[in-house]
Design a protein around this motif. Sequence first.
Motif, PDB file in Angstrom:
ATOM      1  N   SER A   1       3.712 -14.671  18.032  1.00  0.00           N
ATOM      2  CA  SER A   1       2.335 -14.298  17.713  1.00  0.00           C
ATOM      3  C   SER A   1       1.368 -15.473  17.822  1.00  0.00           C
ATOM      4  O   SER A   1       0.177 -15.295  17.663  1.00  0.00           O
ATOM      5  CB  SER A   1       2.270 -13.694  16.302  1.00  0.00           C
ATOM      6  N   SER A   2       1.866 -16.656  18.108  1.00  0.00           N
ATOM      7  CA  SER A   2       0.950 -17.795  18.130  1.00  0.00           C
ATOM      8  C   SER A   2       0.441 -18.122  19.532  1.00  0.00           C
ATOM      9  O   SER A   2      -0.274 -19.098  19.725  1.00  0.00           O
ATOM     10  CB  SER A   2       1.603 -19.026  17.496  1.00  0.00           C
ATOM     11  N   LEU A   3       0.833 -17.308  20.526  1.00  0.00           N
ATOM     12  CA  LEU A   3       0.307 -17.504  21.883  1.00  0.00           C
ATOM     13  C   LEU A   3      -0.494 -16.268  22.275  1.00  0.00           C
ATOM     14  O   LEU A   3      -0.004 -15.149  22.166  1.00  0.00           O
ATOM     15  CB  LEU A   3       1.451 -17.706  22.879  1.00  0.00           C
ATOM     16  N   ASN A   4      -1.713 -16.478  22.721  1.00  0.00           N
ATOM     17  CA  ASN A   4      -2.569 -15.367  23.148  1.00  0.00           C
ATOM     18  C   ASN A   4      -1.917 -14.632  24.327  1.00  0.00           C
ATOM     19  O   ASN A   4      -1.712 -15.215  25.387  1.00  0.00           O
ATOM     20  CB  ASN A   4      -3.935 -15.928  23.552  1.00  0.00           C
ATOM     21  N   PRO A   5      -1.594 -13.327  24.137  1.00  0.00           N
ATOM     22  CA  PRO A   5      -0.858 -12.602  25.177  1.00  0.00           C
ATOM     23  C   PRO A   5      -1.639 -12.439  26.477  1.00  0.00           C
ATOM     24  O   PRO A   5      -1.060 -12.119  27.505  1.00  0.00           O
ATOM     25  CB  PRO A   5      -0.578 -11.236  24.541  1.00  0.00           C
ATOM     26  N   ARG A   6      -2.944 -12.654  26.436  1.00  0.00           N
ATOM     27  CA  ARG A   6      -3.751 -12.469  27.640  1.00  0.00           C
ATOM     28  C   ARG A   6      -4.151 -13.765  28.317  1.00  0.00           C
ATOM     29  O   ARG A   6      -5.031 -13.792  29.168  1.00  0.00           O
ATOM     30  CB  ARG A   6      -4.999 -11.668  27.307  1.00  0.00           C
ATOM     31  N   MET A   7      -3.526 -14.847  27.903  1.00  0.00           N
ATOM     32  CA  MET A   7      -3.833 -16.104  28.563  1.00  0.00           C
ATOM     33  C   MET A   7      -2.581 -16.621  29.270  1.00  0.00           C
ATOM     34  O   MET A   7      -1.473 -16.458  28.776  1.00  0.00           O
ATOM     35  CB  MET A   7      -4.345 -17.132  27.543  1.00  0.00           C
TER      36      MET A   7
ATOM     37  N   ARG B   1       4.491 -13.287  27.481  1.00  0.00           N
ATOM     38  CA  ARG B   1       5.520 -12.253  27.278  1.00  0.00           C
ATOM     39  C   ARG B   1       6.743 -12.464  28.162  1.00  0.00           C
ATOM     40  O   ARG B   1       7.799 -11.916  27.880  1.00  0.00           O
ATOM     41  CB  ARG B   1       4.932 -10.867  27.525  1.00  0.00           C
TER      42      ARG B   1
END
Lengths: 287, 280
Positions: free
Chosen positions: B102-108, B153
Motif C-alpha cells: 500500500s505504500s506505492l502508488n498503483p498508478r505510477m 502491481r
Amino acid sequence: MTTAAAAHAVPRVRRTRRRVPWLDRIAYGTVVVLLALAVLGPLLTPHDPYSVDLAKALQAPSGEHLLGTDGLGRDVLSRALAGARASILGALMAVAGAALIGILVASIATIGGRWVDDIVMRFCDITLSLPVMVMALGVAVALGPSLRSAVIAMVVAWWPGFARIARAEMRTVITSPYVEAARVLGASRWRLMLRHVLPNSLDGVYVQATLEIGGATLIMAGLSFVGAGAQPPSAEWGAMVETGSRYLTSAWWISVVPGLLITITALAFALSGDSLRNRNHPDATLA
Amino acid sequence: MTHPTTGTPILEAQGLTRSFGSRRTTTRAVDDVSFSVAPGAILGIVGESGSGKSTTLRCVVGLERADAGRVLFDGVPLVGANRETQRRFRREVQMVFQDPYSSLNPRMTVEMIVGEGLDIHKMAESRQARRARVVEVLELVGLDATVLDRYPRSFSGGQRQRIAIARALAVGPRVLVCDEPVSALDVSVQAQVVNLLLEMQQQLGLAVVFVAHDLALVRHLCHDVMVMQRGVVVENGPCADVFDRPQHEYTKSLLAAIPIPDPDRDRARRAAAAAERRSA
Ligand SMILES: Nc1ncnc2c1ncn2[C@@H]1O[C@H](COP(=O)(O)OP(=O)(O)OP(=O)(O)O)[C@@H](O)[C@H]1O
Ligand SMILES: [Mg+2]
C-alpha cells in the motif's frame, strides 16, 4: 504452507482474466452502437426529419417509411435517427458536466481543510435530499425551456451526487501509505492531489457516471416530455414521445419507437455501468 | 568502531506526547517519549502491539501532530525553524513503511515513484539526469533499469520494498526511519531486505530508527534499543546492556518470549555478533 499459498494465488489470476458475461457484452455493444448513432445518426436519415407533408400523416410502417410517419407526415425513422444526437449527447454532456463539477468540488473540500469540507458537503447533502427530477424541472423552467436548459438543469441537480462519491474516495485515498510517503518526501498539497489522490479516487465516479447516463437519458426525455426541454419541432426522443402520445391508440409507432430507444439507451448504459462496477472489484488493480 | 551514539545527535525527540480519542476516553498512544540518534547509528524501538511505536515515528516525521514535545534535526527544533531547515528535514529524513503493497502508488511507474523526491526537491537538472539518478538508486537496492516503466502491481513484496527503499534513498537522506519494514514480507525475503537496509546504512552512513517486533533482529542490527510499553519508554540504552542486563520486568518478559531454537548456536551467534561489533 506452500500449497495453501499457491491455491490462494490461482483464483486471483483467474479473476482478472474472467470472461465478460454475454449480457454485459450486449450492453457494451449497444452502448457503442448508440454512441455511433449519436454522432452519425443525423447523416443516416432516409428522409428529411423536418419536412412536413400532411397528405402522408399517420402512415403505418411500410417500405417507403420503415417506421411510419407522425401526425405531420414526417418520417419517424429519420426523426429517431436525427434525435439520437440531442438525446444521447445531451445526457452525456449533462453527466460529464456534473461529474466534472463534482470532482472539482470534492477536490476543493479535500484540500481546503475541515471548514470548507463541512460547508461544501453539507450543501451537497441538502441538494441531494431533493428529487433530481423536481430540481432539474425547476431549473429548466427558470432558464426557459430548451435543450440547453435541460442539460444545465441536470448538471445543477446531479453534481452533488458525484461530489459525494468522489469526496468519499478521496477521504480514504488521502490517508493511504503512498500519500503519506509523498508527504514525508515533502510533496505540496497540489502535488498530493494531482499526482496521488485524484488518479486513485475516480474509479467510483467513472462507474457512477456510466450508471447515471441511463438515468440522465430518462430525465432528459422526461423534461422534454413535460415541455421543459427540447421544443417542437426539434427531433428529440422525449419530445417525440410526447407528440406521439396523442395518437397512441391509432398510430402507436410515433411514440413507441422513440420510447423504445430511450429504454434501450437507459438499460444499456445502466447495465454497462453495473458491469464496470463489478469488474472494478477492489482486488483488480487498474493501471 | 567507536559506538556511534557519541556524536551530536542528528535526530532528537524530546517529550513527544500524542493522545487519541474523544474528551472522555483519551488514550495516550505516546507519552513523554524522548530519544536521540547520532549520525550513522541504528536505534531499535521494540514493544508489544499498540505500545505506540508507529505513532512515535509518525510524530517524528510529521505525519502526526504531537500534542506536546518537539523534534530537533541537527540540533535545531523544527517548530519555528526557517523554511530552509524544514526543507532540509523533508529531504534528509526519509521513511520506509511497513506494507509495500500500500505504500506505492498503483498508478505510477517505478521511475515516477523513485524520481518523485527528485522533482519535489528540484534535484535533477534534466530528464536524463533524473533518470540516471533513479537508475543509480535502483541498482543500489538490487534492481535495474529494466523496471523503470513497470507498475508496482507486477512486483513481489520484497521487490516492492526495495522500490520503497530506493524512493527514500533517491533524495540522499541522512536519516532513515523504518516502521517494521519487513514484517509484511514473506519470511523467505525478510533477511534479504534487512541485509539490504544494513548494507545501505553502512555504505551511506545513515542514521536509522528501526521499529521491529522481532527482538532477535533488533539485537543483531541495532546499536541502541528503546523499549516501549503503553506509550511509555520503560528502558533505553545500548543494545548489549538492555538485552543482557534488562532492568525492567517488561523487558525481561519480552526477552523471555524470544524463541531460541538452539541455545548453544544462539549463544555462539550472539558472542560472534558482539565480537564483530566490537572489532568492526
Ligand atoms: N489515528 C488513530 N486514531 C486513534 N487511535 C490511534 C490512532 N493511531 C494509533 N492509535 C492508538 O494508539 C495506540 C498506539 O498505536 P501504534 O500504532 O503507535 O502502536 P504500535 O506500537 O505501532 O503497534 P503495532 O506493533 O501493532 O504496529 C494504539 O492503542 C492505537 O489504537
Ligand atoms: Mg505499528
